[in-house]
Design a protein around this motif. Structure first.
Motif, PDB file in Angstrom:
ATOM      1  N   VAL A 158     -12.192 -18.922  -1.358  1.00 10.67           N
ATOM      2  CA  VAL A 158     -12.044 -20.031  -0.417  1.00 10.67           C
ATOM      3  C   VAL A 158     -13.060 -19.874   0.711  1.00 10.67           C
ATOM      4  N   TYR A 159     -13.886 -20.931   0.892  1.00  9.15           N
ATOM      5  CA  TYR A 159     -14.855 -20.975   1.978  1.00  9.15           C
ATOM      6  C   TYR A 159     -14.426 -22.098   2.915  1.00  9.15           C
ATOM      7  N   LEU A 160     -14.279 -21.769   4.190  1.00  8.74           N
ATOM      8  CA  LEU A 160     -13.750 -22.736   5.150  1.00  8.74           C
ATOM      9  C   LEU A 160     -14.705 -22.868   6.327  1.00  8.74           C
ATOM     10  N   PHE A 161     -15.073 -24.124   6.627  1.00  6.80           N
ATOM     11  CA  PHE A 161     -15.909 -24.417   7.797  1.00  6.80           C
ATOM     12  C   PHE A 161     -15.136 -25.318   8.746  1.00  6.80           C
ATOM     13  N   SER A 162     -15.237 -25.015  10.052  1.00  6.75           N
ATOM     14  CA  SER A 162     -14.557 -25.859  11.025  1.00  6.75           C
ATOM     15  C   SER A 162     -15.220 -25.726  12.388  1.00  6.75           C
ATOM     16  N   PHE A 163     -15.125 -26.781  13.169  1.00  8.73           N
ATOM     17  CA  PHE A 163     -15.568 -26.726  14.558  1.00  8.73           C
ATOM     18  C   PHE A 163     -14.482 -26.108  15.436  1.00  8.73           C
ATOM     19  N   GLU A 164     -13.258 -26.094  14.940  1.00 11.77           N
ATOM     20  CA  GLU A 164     -12.150 -25.527  15.702  1.00 11.77           C
ATOM     21  C   GLU A 164     -11.858 -24.097  15.260  1.00 11.77           C
ATOM     22  N   GLN A 165     -10.991 -23.432  16.019  1.00 10.45           N
ATOM     23  CA  GLN A 165     -10.562 -22.085  15.672  1.00 10.45           C
ATOM     24  C   GLN A 165      -9.513 -22.173  14.565  1.00 10.45           C
ATOM     25  N   ILE A 166      -9.880 -21.737  13.357  1.00  9.68           N
ATOM     26  CA  ILE A 166      -8.944 -21.798  12.230  1.00  9.68           C
ATOM     27  C   ILE A 166      -8.996 -20.473  11.464  1.00  9.68           C
ATOM     28  N   PRO A 167      -8.050 -19.599  11.670  1.00  8.47           N
ATOM     29  CA  PRO A 167      -8.014 -18.339  10.919  1.00  8.47           C
ATOM     30  C   PRO A 167      -7.326 -18.531   9.563  1.00  8.47           C
ATOM     31  N   LEU A 168      -7.843 -17.894   8.543  1.00  8.24           N
ATOM     32  CA  LEU A 168      -7.220 -17.936   7.216  1.00  8.24           C
ATOM     33  C   LEU A 168      -7.520 -16.622   6.517  1.00  8.24           C
ATOM     34  N   GLN A 169      -6.542 -15.756   6.472  1.00  2.00           N
ATOM     35  CA  GLN A 169      -6.721 -14.438   5.871  1.00  2.00           C
ATOM     36  C   GLN A 169      -7.027 -14.558   4.380  1.00  2.00           C
ATOM     37  N   GLY A 170      -8.055 -13.822   3.963  1.00  2.00           N
ATOM     38  CA  GLY A 170      -8.452 -13.855   2.562  1.00  2.00           C
ATOM     39  C   GLY A 170      -9.532 -14.860   2.258  1.00  2.00           C
ATOM     40  N   ALA A 171      -9.874 -15.710   3.247  1.00  2.00           N
ATOM     41  CA  ALA A 171     -10.928 -16.712   3.078  1.00  2.00           C
ATOM     42  C   ALA A 171     -12.160 -16.303   3.879  1.00  2.00           C
ATOM     43  N   THR A 172     -13.292 -16.862   3.502  1.00  4.08           N
ATOM     44  CA  THR A 172     -14.515 -16.711   4.290  1.00  4.08           C
ATOM     45  C   THR A 172     -14.582 -17.897   5.241  1.00  4.08           C
ATOM     46  N   VAL A 173     -14.463 -17.624   6.538  1.00  7.52           N
ATOM     47  CA  VAL A 173     -14.321 -18.680   7.534  1.00  7.52           C
ATOM     48  C   VAL A 173     -15.562 -18.732   8.431  1.00  7.52           C
ATOM     49  N   PHE A 174     -16.066 -19.946   8.628  1.00  5.05           N
ATOM     50  CA  PHE A 174     -17.175 -20.206   9.551  1.00  5.05           C
ATOM     51  C   PHE A 174     -16.648 -21.183  10.603  1.00  5.05           C
ATOM     52  N   SER A 175     -16.499 -20.726  11.849  1.00  2.39           N
ATOM     53  CA  SER A 175     -15.852 -21.554  12.862  1.00  2.39           C
ATOM     54  C   SER A 175     -16.594 -21.468  14.188  1.00  2.39           C
ATOM     55  N   TYR A 176     -16.884 -22.649  14.782  1.00  4.02           N
ATOM     56  CA  TYR A 176     -17.512 -22.693  16.097  1.00  4.02           C
ATOM     57  C   TYR A 176     -16.512 -22.390  17.216  1.00  4.02           C
ATOM     58  N   ARG A 177     -15.215 -22.467  16.900  1.00  2.36           N
ATOM     59  CA  ARG A 177     -14.161 -22.139  17.859  1.00  2.36           C
ATOM     60  C   ARG A 177     -14.256 -22.985  19.130  1.00  2.36           C
ATOM     61  N   ILE A 178     -14.430 -24.293  18.944  1.00  2.00           N
ATOM     62  CA  ILE A 178     -14.496 -25.216  20.079  1.00  2.00           C
ATOM     63  C   ILE A 178     -13.078 -25.601  20.488  1.00  2.00           C
ATOM     64  N   CYS A 179     -12.764 -25.473  21.764  1.00  2.85           N
ATOM     65  CA  CYS A 179     -11.383 -25.637  22.223  1.00  2.85           C
ATOM     66  C   CYS A 179     -11.006 -27.078  22.554  1.00  2.85           C
ATOM     67  N   ASP A 180     -11.995 -27.927  22.850  1.00  5.60           N
ATOM     68  CA  ASP A 180     -11.701 -29.328  23.209  1.00  5.60           C
ATOM     69  C   ASP A 180     -12.438 -30.277  22.268  1.00  5.60           C
ATOM     70  N   ILE A 181     -12.135 -30.152  20.993  1.00  7.05           N
ATOM     71  CA  ILE A 181     -12.891 -30.833  19.946  1.00  7.05           C
ATOM     72  C   ILE A 181     -12.808 -32.353  20.056  1.00  7.05           C
ATOM     73  N   ASP A 182     -11.735 -32.898  20.649  1.00  3.31           N
ATOM     74  CA  ASP A 182     -11.589 -34.352  20.747  1.00  3.31           C
ATOM     75  C   ASP A 182     -12.694 -34.994  21.579  1.00  3.31           C
ATOM     76  N   ASN A 183     -13.339 -34.197  22.421  1.00  2.00           N
ATOM     77  CA  ASN A 183     -14.441 -34.722  23.231  1.00  2.00           C
ATOM     78  C   ASN A 183     -15.761 -34.783  22.471  1.00  2.00           C
ATOM     79  N   LEU A 184     -15.757 -34.266  21.241  1.00  2.00           N
ATOM     80  CA  LEU A 184     -17.022 -34.116  20.527  1.00  2.00           C
ATOM     81  C   LEU A 184     -17.268 -35.202  19.492  1.00  2.00           C
ATOM     82  N   PHE A 185     -16.221 -35.560  18.735  1.00  2.00           N
ATOM     83  CA  PHE A 185     -16.372 -36.508  17.633  1.00  2.00           C
ATOM     84  C   PHE A 185     -15.385 -37.669  17.779  1.00  2.00           C
ATOM     85  N   PRO A 186     -15.728 -38.845  17.271  1.00  2.02           N
ATOM     86  CA  PRO A 186     -14.818 -39.998  17.356  1.00  2.02           C
ATOM     87  C   PRO A 186     -13.663 -39.923  16.365  1.00  2.02           C
TER      88      PRO A 186
END
Length: 290
Positions: A158-186
């Motif tokens: 499992v490969y997971l990409f997100s702009f938010e903080q999303i932990p998933l044990q056992g997966a390869t996670v790529f996360s920008y860890r943005i805390c106020d994501i609603d201000n970024l995308f419509p």
């Protein structure tokens, strides 16, 4: 006469069933007698008899008049079994080929509604046997978490990409860890690719979500390419240490501006890029500096 329905299900016409059972009972008859005992009118009986002779169901004994006798019922049953088994094998091969073609068809299915999207996403994740790539947001992830854990338990990568903080044990996670994501995308765009063969892509809006499911290779490849490019960008920013462990949308946009300057990407090139265009429309961001 209801018993004749079984013969009709085995390929006999109504008149053929009447003639065969009549001959089976009387052993040998001429055309006139067959018509008399079976109830098949004389105008039709000889046409039916000729068909049955040609198929080997009955035998004709030439003479004046000609007589007819039935194929022994044991042999008839064996003949029907062989023909049925052969036809079933051919039908199975045909159905398999049609099914394989259908699975490879480039159809596109639109899915409207968040609940239907989640149900389809779970179905795809549960069907995965090798690899799952998922670009996702925290809200959608919360509904898919258990299915993803089960997939990891089955040995699926499992490969997971997100702009938010999303932990998933056992997966390869790529996360920008943005805390106020609603201000970024419509809106929240989600992309799910399963075994590099199926894709579920869509956007969750405030009022409703519109998603697309397909096996179309081009669309699956485009979804995969977008996720890989997102990961490339993330890795580059990570290597350059341009962001920290927890980031704001303003900090992320600042990094994107710096990269645009560094790489010579001007405002005209990014005019349709979601994050830049949304910020310009809001008036919160000046976009690329040229």
């Amino acid at each position: 006469m209801d018993d004749l329905l079984y013969l009709e299900k085995l390929g006999f016409s109504t008149n053929e069933a009447k003639i065969y059972t009549t001959l089976l009972k009387h052993k040998m008859l001429n055309g006139y007698e067959i018509s008399k005992y079976s109830g098949v009118i004389r105008a039709s009986v000889y046409d039916v008899l000729n068909r049955m002779v040609n198929r080997g169901t009955i035998f004709k004994i030439d003479g004046e008049p000609a007589y007819y006798r039935p194929l022994e019922y044991e042999k008839l049953i064996e003949q029907i079994k062989r023909e049925t088994e052969a036809n079933l094998e051919k039908a199975q091969a045909l159905f398999q080929s049609i099914s394989s073609e259908e699975m490879q068809e480039d159809y596109v299915l639109n899915i409207v509604g968040f609940e239907k999207f989640i149900a389809k996403a779970k179905e795809l994740i549960d069907s995965a046997t090798q690899e799952i790539s998922l670009s996702v947001w925290q809200k959608e992830f919360s509904f898919l978490h258990d299915s993803l854990n089960r997939a990891i338990g089955r040995g699926v990568k499992v490969y997971l990409f997100s702009f938010e903080q999303i932990p998933l044990q056992g997966a390869t996670v790529f996360s920008y860890r943005i805390c106020d994501i609603d201000n970024l995308f419509p809106y929240r765009r989600t992309a799910l690719i399963v075994d590099n063969q199926q894709a579920l892509i869509g956007e969750s809006h405030i009022d409703r979500g519109i998603f697309t499911y397909t096996r179309n290779r081009s669309i699956v490849s485009l979804a995969t390419d977008e996720m890989v490019l997102n990961i490339f960008g993330y890795r580059y920013i990570e290597k350059k240490a341009l962001l920290g462990q927890k980031n704001t949308s303003k900090e992320f946009l600042s990094v994107m501006d710096r990269l645009a300057d560094e790489l010579g990407i001007d405002a005209n090139m990014t005019k349709n890029m979601q994050v830049f265009n949304y910020q310009r429309e809001r008036g919160d961001h000046n976009g690329d500096k040229t």
